[in-house]
Scaffold this active site. Structure first.
Site, PDB file in Angstrom:
ATOM      1  CB  CYS A   1       5.008  -5.640  -6.913  1.00  0.00           C
ATOM      2  SG  CYS A   1       6.126  -4.799  -5.797  1.00  0.00           S
TER       3      CYS A   1
ATOM      4  NE  ARG B   1      -0.567  -7.383  -7.978  1.00  0.00           N
ATOM      5  CZ  ARG B   1      -1.104  -8.420  -7.350  1.00  0.00           C
ATOM      6  NH1 ARG B   1      -2.382  -8.659  -7.461  1.00  0.00           N
ATOM      7  NH2 ARG B   1      -0.366  -9.225  -6.638  1.00  0.00           N
TER       8      ARG B   1
ATOM      9  CD1 TRP C   1       2.607  -0.271  -1.849  1.00  0.00           C
ATOM     10  CD2 TRP C   1       3.795  -1.856  -0.820  1.00  0.00           C
ATOM     11  NE1 TRP C   1       2.456  -0.097  -0.485  1.00  0.00           N
ATOM     12  CE2 TRP C   1       3.172  -1.055   0.168  1.00  0.00           C
ATOM     13  CE3 TRP C   1       4.597  -2.914  -0.394  1.00  0.00           C
ATOM     14  CZ2 TRP C   1       3.329  -1.289   1.542  1.00  0.00           C
ATOM     15  CZ3 TRP C   1       4.748  -3.147   0.968  1.00  0.00           C
ATOM     16  CH2 TRP C   1       4.111  -2.335   1.909  1.00  0.00           C
TER      17      TRP C   1
ATOM     18  CG  ASN D   1       4.187  -9.412  -6.136  1.00  0.00           C
ATOM     19  OD1 ASN D   1       4.365  -8.738  -5.127  1.00  0.00           O
ATOM     20  ND2 ASN D   1       3.068 -10.058  -6.372  1.00  0.00           N
ATOM     21  N   GLY D   2       7.167  -9.750  -4.231  1.00  0.00           N
ATOM     22  CA  GLY D   2       7.377 -10.593  -3.048  1.00  0.00           C
ATOM     23  C   GLY D   2       8.562 -10.083  -2.246  1.00  0.00           C
TER      24      GLY D   2
ATOM     25  CD  GLU E   1     -14.702  -0.525   5.936  1.00  0.00           C
ATOM     26  OE1 GLU E   1     -13.791  -1.026   6.583  1.00  0.00           O
ATOM     27  OE2 GLU E   1     -14.620  -0.311   4.708  1.00  0.00           O
TER      28      GLU E   1
ATOM     29  CE  LYS F   1     -12.495   2.052   3.102  1.00  0.00           C
ATOM     30  NZ  LYS F   1     -12.716   0.633   3.257  1.00  0.00           N
TER      31      LYS F   1
ATOM     32  CD  GLU G   1      -8.619   2.564   3.192  1.00  0.00           C
ATOM     33  OE1 GLU G   1      -7.673   1.831   2.900  1.00  0.00           O
ATOM     34  OE2 GLU G   1      -9.794   2.159   3.237  1.00  0.00           O
TER      35      GLU G   1
ATOM     36  CG  HIS H   1     -14.222   2.075  29.713  1.00  0.00           C
ATOM     37  ND1 HIS H   1     -14.310   1.856  31.069  1.00  0.00           N
ATOM     38  CD2 HIS H   1     -15.420   1.706  29.191  1.00  0.00           C
ATOM     39  CE1 HIS H   1     -15.502   1.340  31.354  1.00  0.00           C
ATOM     40  NE2 HIS H   1     -16.198   1.244  30.228  1.00  0.00           N
TER      41      HIS H   1
ATOM     42  CE  LYS I   1      -9.331  -3.272  -4.367  1.00  0.00           C
ATOM     43  NZ  LYS I   1      -9.787  -2.553  -3.172  1.00  0.00           N
TER      44      LYS I   1
END
Ligand code: F6R
Length: 611
Positions: A2, A27, A73, A99-100, A484, A488, A491, A507, A606
């Site tokens: 947010c 955000r 968000w 925000n929170g 990574e 990438k 997402e 395995h 983000k």
């Protein structure tokens, strides 16, 4: 998560709010809203992005010189118009953006319902704005007092900006764990979740601390804490090039940021890596170096991509400086009663410096007496203010939600730290140290070479974009790079992808291998090269499609793999900086071809400021 922006001054507020929200959109981008409130407040909000808000506001009255805005968000409640911020209290006295997470919202909501309050939205924020109003009306008190009292009843996290309709010409802001920064101009003030909306607008800022409350009027700023009226004001200069917010001719921020890496890495080591003198200087660690050298153990805490950088840090520091390192997900570390104490050094890695779990891990480690260091990109962020010392990555603003240049900058800092430690501890000779310094200096040029093949990655993406699942494999330094690469791809393209240490394949994951499974294998020339060749044969025997990343000049792998990506040869400690670039490009092109929102992938934000 947010983004909040507020302004009070003499300029038209609406364009400032919209421009600020656009810069904060990374955000969260589920819904957006503004309240313009000089005398009578006008509130406009809707689900969707800032451009949807602009379209819905078009032609409406946006006159005014004070207001607040929010980009959301979603945590509590679907991303729809009603749940969008700003929220208004039941009797219309207060308007609030938040925000929170208000963790005890259901208890507070039930109490307010008992007292006659009804709720339009499913959000925790509407509970807070009504709690403030309830206290305000019951206590017949001032808005500021009501806000401060309400916040003492709240469990959880918040960055809020509140407007009281009865006291126009004033914004009230408060924070606990969710960042807020005040921008100071001439007869005007901004408030925002980070400095991006303030760039180009003001030269001085104040980073709010936890439990700070700010009462902001056109010509007056009063900063208090929840508990006392003591002002605590520390001004910082703001020096951000607004060009950082352009896409610079690229279609997406992510592509721009991928291509910026030769420059961003150079910025990371500028003034720190001195090849002429065979020296590394990390000013931010200067005073703590003796303690770092003597550390019995280093614990690295981080989340997501930063955690992958942390894994590379473990390999580097153990390999080059022979200090034991553990790498922990910050979210696990903070809750699992870890053994940590004064003999330990904890390194927290975070692009934003605002990730809630990473900050909580930092606080835990500091309370336990550990020396806590930060590796962080955003100057003035909570991490940079809550650690004992640290190193900024100086990668510049990263706006694409998927981290690219911040990751390579973090790895660059970790390489320099490990080299410096290794040299100081005597586990690296002067010659080895000098040779690594020279090689790091040449990495940006090697990345340029990889980026020059963009067309090749575009074609590769065309070939593989429709596969539903991918596996990424690597060994040693290349294992975190495999993780990574998988992150990438998943997402931003929503393709299922998993990263594994190549030897672990046998395995379990090998059960997935068939002609429908592309496997990206990092097969660089390091000490496990022969082993990875065997792994490639095992994969080929199961008919999976192999995309191999090799060092230039490799003659064995092209006979086994379906597609081969060559990257410049070099010392193994630099593998991540080079091998991650093809993975970023493949993920980017596949995402574009699948019609995904590259810069703002679904469900993500983000800066993860909630747990
Ligand atoms: C992935 C990504 C996230 C972040 C994670 C930690 O591309 O960006 O996984 O790495 O949310 O964020 P910071 O580094 O800001 O603590």
């Amino acid at each position: 998560m947010c983004g909040i922006v507020g302004y009070i001054g003499s300029r038209p507020v609406y364009p400032l709010l919209v421009e600020g929200l656009k810069r904060l959109e990374y955000r969260g981008y589920d819904s957006a809203g503004v309240a313009i409130c000089d005398t009578t407040a006008r509130i406009y909000k809707c689900s969707g992005k800032i451009r949807d808000l602009e379209a819905s506001v078009s032609g409406k009255d946006t006159q005014g010189t004070a207001g607040i805005g929010h980009t959301r968000w979603a945590t509590h409640g679907k991303p729809n118009d009603v749940n969008a911020h700003p929220h208004v209290s039941g009797n219309g006295h207060f308007i609030l953006v938040h925000n929170g997470i208000i963790e005890n919202y259901s208890v507070l909501k039930a109490k307010l319902q008992d007292r006659g309050y009804t709720f339009k939205s499913e959000t925790d924020t509407e509970v807070l704005v009504n709690l403030i109003e309830y206290i305000y009306l019951k206590g017949k008190t001032e808005a500021e007092v009501a806000v401060r009292l309400a916040l003492t009843k709240v469990a959880g996290t918040y960055g809020i900006v509140v407007i009281c309709n009865d006291e126009p010409g004033q914004l009230i802001a408060a924070r606990r764990s969710s960042p807020l920064v005040i921008g100071i101009g001439a007869g005007e003030y901004f408030i925002a979740s980070d400095t991006s909306p303030l760039a180009g607008q003001v030269q001085s800022v104040i980073y709010m601390n936890d439990d700070d409350v700010a009462i902001i009027k056109r010509n007056e700023l009063v900063l208090k804490t929840l508990a006392t009226d003591e002002p605590r004001i520390k001004l910082h200069n703001l020096n951000i090039d607004t060009g950082e917010f352009d896409k610079g001719g690229y279609d997406h921020y992510m592509l721009k940021e991928i291509f910026e890496q030769p420059v961003s890495i150079t910025n990371t080591f500028r003034g720190r890596l001195l090849p002429d003198k065979n020296e590394i200087r990390l000013g931010g660690l200067f005073h703590v170096m003796p303690r770092l050298q003597e550390a019995g153990r280093i614990i690295i805490v981080a989340c997501g991509t930063s955690w992958h950088a942390g894994l590379i840090g473990e390999y580097l520091i153990e390999d080059l400086a022979r200090i034991p390192v553990e790498v922990e997900y910050a979210s696990e570390f903070r809750y699992r009663n870890p053994v940590v104490g004064p003999g330990d050094v904890v390194i927290a890695i975070s692009q934003s410096g605002e990730t809630a779990d990473t900050l909580a891990a930092v606080r835990l480690a500091r309370e336990a007496g550990a020396l806590v260091l930060g590796i962080c990109n955003v100057t003035g962020s909570s991490l940079s203010r809550e650690t004992d010392a640290g190193v900024y990555t100086h990668a510049g603003f990263e706006i694409g939600v998927a981290s690219t240049k911040a990751f390579t900058a973090q790895v660059t800092v970790l390489i320099m730290t490990a080299l410096l430690l290794g040299y100081k501890k005597g586990s690296l000779t002067k010659e080895q140290y000098a040779s690594f310094i020279g090689e790091l200096d040449s990495i940006p040029a090697s990345i340029e070479k990889i980026l020059a093949d963009n067309e090749f990655y575009l074609n590769l993406a065309k070939e593989f974009k429709d596969f539903p699942s991918f596996i990424f494999l690597g060994r040693g330094y290349c294992f975190p790079v495999a993780l990574e690469g998988a992150l990438k791809l998943k997402e931003i393209s929503y393709i299922h992808a998993e990263g594994y240490p190549a030897a672990e394949m046998k395995h379990g994951p090998i059960a997935l291998m068939d002609e429908n499974m592309p496997v990206v294998v990092l097969a660089l020339k390091d000490k496990s090269y022969d082993k990875i060749i065997s792994n490639l044969q095992e994969i080929k025997a199961r008919k999976a499609r192999i995309i191999a990343i090799v060092n230039e000049g490799d003659t064995l792998v092209p006979d086994i793999a379906d597609r081969v990506i060559s990257i410049p040869a070099g010392s193994v400690i630099f593998s991540a900086l080079l091998a991650v670039i093809p993975m970023q490009l493949i993920a980017y092109h596949i995402s574009v071809m699948r019609g995904c929102d590259v810069d703002q992938p679904r469900n993500l934000a983000k800066s993860v400021t909630v747990e």
